[in-house]
Design an enzyme around this catalytic site. Structure first.
Site, PDB file in Angstrom:
ATOM      1  N   GLY A 191      -4.206  -4.245  -4.143  1.00 52.70           N
ATOM      2  CA  GLY A 191      -5.184  -3.221  -4.527  1.00 52.70           C
ATOM      3  C   GLY A 191      -4.417  -2.002  -4.946  1.00 52.70           C
ATOM      4  O   GLY A 191      -3.908  -1.263  -4.112  1.00 52.70           O
ATOM      5  N   HIS A 192      -4.233  -1.839  -6.226  1.00 48.54           N
ATOM      6  CA  HIS A 192      -3.488  -0.677  -6.712  1.00 48.54           C
ATOM      7  C   HIS A 192      -4.476   0.350  -7.227  1.00 48.54           C
ATOM      8  O   HIS A 192      -5.345   0.025  -8.024  1.00 48.54           O
ATOM      9  CB  HIS A 192      -2.515  -1.104  -7.824  1.00 48.54           C
ATOM     10  N   GLN A 215       2.124  -5.897  -2.994  1.00 48.69           N
ATOM     11  CA  GLN A 215       2.492  -5.952  -1.570  1.00 48.69           C
ATOM     12  C   GLN A 215       3.856  -5.255  -1.337  1.00 48.69           C
ATOM     13  O   GLN A 215       4.258  -4.453  -2.146  1.00 48.69           O
ATOM     14  CB  GLN A 215       2.523  -7.401  -1.037  1.00 48.69           C
ATOM     15  N   ASP A 234       0.819  -1.228   0.000  1.00 51.12           N
ATOM     16  CA  ASP A 234       0.000   0.000   0.000  1.00 51.12           C
ATOM     17  C   ASP A 234       0.846   1.269   0.000  1.00 51.12           C
ATOM     18  O   ASP A 234       0.442   2.292   0.544  1.00 51.12           O
ATOM     19  CB  ASP A 234      -0.961   0.037   1.212  1.00 51.12           C
ATOM     20  N   LYS A 242       2.395   2.002  -5.179  1.00 44.30           N
ATOM     21  CA  LYS A 242       3.083   1.442  -6.364  1.00 44.30           C
ATOM     22  C   LYS A 242       2.277   1.653  -7.630  1.00 44.30           C
ATOM     23  O   LYS A 242       2.827   1.909  -8.697  1.00 44.30           O
ATOM     24  CB  LYS A 242       3.336  -0.071  -6.178  1.00 44.30           C
TER      25      LYS A 242
END
Ligand code: IMP
Length: 430
Positions: free
Chosen positions: A43-44, A225, A16, A19
Site C-alpha cells: 500500500g503505497h 514491503q 510502510d 517508499k
C-alpha cells in the site's frame, strides 16, 4: 566501467517506510519507475497537492505523465484488482499514464486468495497475519510450475490449458480445506474479459528496461514491503513470499546486477510492523500509542493498526550488510518532534551476551532484549525553514548523525511531512 543512471528504492524495515512518497519524488526526475516484486499486498501512498492517492500494484511513478511505469516479472498481479485500482485512480484525477506489464509476471487468481485465507485459518495461533491478497499461494504456484502468467492472456487456447492444470491441483487443495472448488468456464471468461484491457500493456519488460538503462535513461526500481519481510533474509516465517531487497532486482526485473548503481534505503525514524513476528523494540504503551496517532500508523491495504517501537539499528545494520545501501532516506522525522524518552537500539542482549546481528532462529530472536542509547527530545522546529542538514536543531542533528555513522551511509533525503514539497534533499540521488 560504465555508470548507469539507476537507483533501487528499498524498504529497510518491515514495510510502510514511505517508499511510495520517495519513489514519486524521484520519479519527477526519472524516465522509468519499475516495481519488481510483491503484489497488491503493498500500500503505497502518494500525496500530491494535498490529495492522497493509494497505490497497491501500480508503480508510484504513475502520477508523473513523463514516466513509463513497469510492472516487472517478479511482481504478482491480480488482474481484476489492478483494473479496479486503475479505474479508482482515473476517477480521482489520473489522466495521462504509461504502463507496461511483464509477460512473465504471474497472475493472482481468486483461488489464491481463498487458499491464503485457508492457510491462515489452519495455522490458528501460528498464523502469519498475511494481507489475505493471495500473495503466498500465487508465488507457491509459480514455484510449483502451475502459475498463470500475464503473457498467457495473449493466447486463448494456451490460457485455457494453463488454467486447467492449475485448477486440477489447487481445487484439490481447496476441497481438502473444506472450501468450494472453482469451475473453469466462468473464471476463464472473466479472465478473457479482463485481458481485453490488459493486453495492450503486456510486453517483454526486460528488453525494455535494458534498452532504457543502456541508453542512459534514469530508472527507479521500486520495492514493496521491507527487507525484514524478505523470504530469505527476513524474520522467517513471519515474512512475505518474495524478496523486497534490492539484491533481488536482477532476477525480478531481468537485468544484470552491475546495472544497479545506487541503493536508497527508505528508513522510518522509528519502527513499525503489521502482522505477527518478532519486533524487539516494540512499545505497547503510551509512547507507542502516541507515535501511532501522530504518524497515522494504520495499514493502507488492511487498515490494521501498526505495531510501533524505537528505531532498531541492529535490524537496519543487517539490511545495510545484505543489500549494500549507498544512501538513506529518513522518513516521518517530523513525528519525533517533542517526543520524550527518545532512544535507539544499538545492540541486543541474548542470554547475557551482547550481540549485533539478527539471529535466524525464531526462539532465539524472541529471547533478545534491546540495548538502548538515549537521545535528547528534538524540539519543535519549522519544517519549511530546513534546506540543509545544518538548518536542523542540534538534537535532531545528534540523532541523525548517530544513525548515519552507525549505519555507515549518508542520510541523503529527509522527509518532514507527507507532501511532495515536504522533502529535503541533502545529497543528489540522480
Ligand atoms: P503477505 O505478503 O500478504 O503474504 O503477508 C505476509 C506478511 O507481510 C504479513 O506480516 C503482512 O502484514 C506483511 N506485509 C505484506 N505486505 C506488507 C506491506 O506492504 N507493508 C507492511 N507489511 C506487509
Amino acid at each position: 566501467m560504465k555508470q548507469f543512471n539507476t537507483v533501487a528504492v528499498e524498504g529497510s524495515q518491515f514495510g510502510d517506510e514511505g517508499k511510495g512518497k520517495i519513489t514519486d519524488y524521484l520519479a519527477s526526475h526519472a524516465d522509468v519507475v519499475c516495481r519488481y516484486q510483491g503484489g497488491n499486498n503493498a500500500g503505497h501512498s502518494v500525496e500530491i497537492n494535498g490529495v492522497k492517492h493509494a497505490l497497491r500494484s501500480l508503480p508510484s511513478g504513475i502520477y508523473n505523465s513523463n514516466v513509463t511505469n513497469v510492472i516487472a516479472n517478479g511482481v504478482v498481479v491480480n488482474p481484476f484488482a489492478l483494473l479496479d485500482e486503475l479505474d479508482e485512480n482515473i476517477n480521482s484525477g489520473l489522466k495521462t499514464y504509461h504502463l507496461l506489464i511483464s509477460n512473465r509476471a504471474h497472475l493472482i487468481m481468486p483461488y489464491h486468495i481463498d487458499l491464503d485465507g485457508a492457510y491462515e485459518e489452519a495455522l490458528g495461533s501460528n498464523k502469519i497475519g498475511t494481507t489475505k491478497r493471495g500473495i503466498g499461494p500465487c508465488y507457491a504456484d509459480k514455484a510449483k510450475r502451475i502459475g498463470i502468467r500475464a503473457g498467457d492472456l495473449l493466447d486463448k487456447d494456451y490460457l485455457y490449458k494453463r488454467l486447467e492444470g492449475a485448477l486440477a491441483v489447487d481445487n484439490k487443495e481447496l476441497v481438502a480445506f473444506g472450501k468450494k472448488p472453482y469451475e473453469i468456464q466462468p473464471l476463464y471468461e472473466k479472465l478473457l474479459k479482463a485481458s481485453e484491457r490488459l493486453i495492450p500493456f503486456i510486453t517483454d519488460t526486460s528488453v525494455y528496461l535494458n534498452d532504457m538503462i543502456d541508453a542512459g535513461k534514469k530508472v527507479v526500481f521500486e520495492g514493496a514491503q521491507g527487507s525484514l519481510l524478505d523470504l530469505d533474509h527476513g524474520t522467517y516465517p513471519f515474512v512475505t513470499s518474495s524478496s523486497p531487497t534490492s539484491i533481488s532486482i536482477p532476477l525480478n526485473a531481468g537485468i544484470a546486477p552491475m546495472k544497479i548503481h545506487k541503493v536508497l534505503a527508505i528508513m522510518k525514524a522509528y519502527m513499525t510492523r503489521v502482522g505477527s513476528g518478532p519486533m524487539p523494540t516494540e512499545q505497547v504503551n503510551d509512547w507507542g500509542n502516541a507515535i501511532r496517532e501522530k504518524g497515522h500508523e494504520y495499514g493502507v491495504v488492511t487498515h490494521r493498526p501498526r505495531r510501533v517501537g524505537y528505531l532498531d539499528l541492529v535490524l537496519l545494520g543487517y539490511t545495510m550488510r545484505i543489500t549494500g545501501v549507498t544512501d538513506i532516506a529518513c522518513m516521518l522525522f517530523d513525528v519525533l518532534m517533542d517526543v520524550k524518552d527518545l532512544k535507539v537500539c544499538v545492540a541486543y542482549n541474548l542470554d547475557g551476551k551482547e550481540i549485533h546481528y539478527v539471529p535466524s532462529s525464531e526462539p532465539e530472536y524472541a529471547r533478545c532484549t534491546p540495548v538502548y542509547k538515549d537521545f535528547k527530545t528534538i524540539p519543535h522546529f519549522d519544517t519549511k525553514k530546513i534546506h540543509c542538514f545544518e538548518d536542523l536543531p542540534k538534537e535532531a542533528k545528534d540523532y541523525l548523525g548517530f544513525v548515519s555513522t552507525y549505519l555507515n551511509a549518508p542520510i541523503s533525503i529527509l522527509s518532514l511531512g507527507p507532501d511532495r514539497s515536504e522533502t529535503v534533499n541533502f545529497k543528489e540521488i540522480f
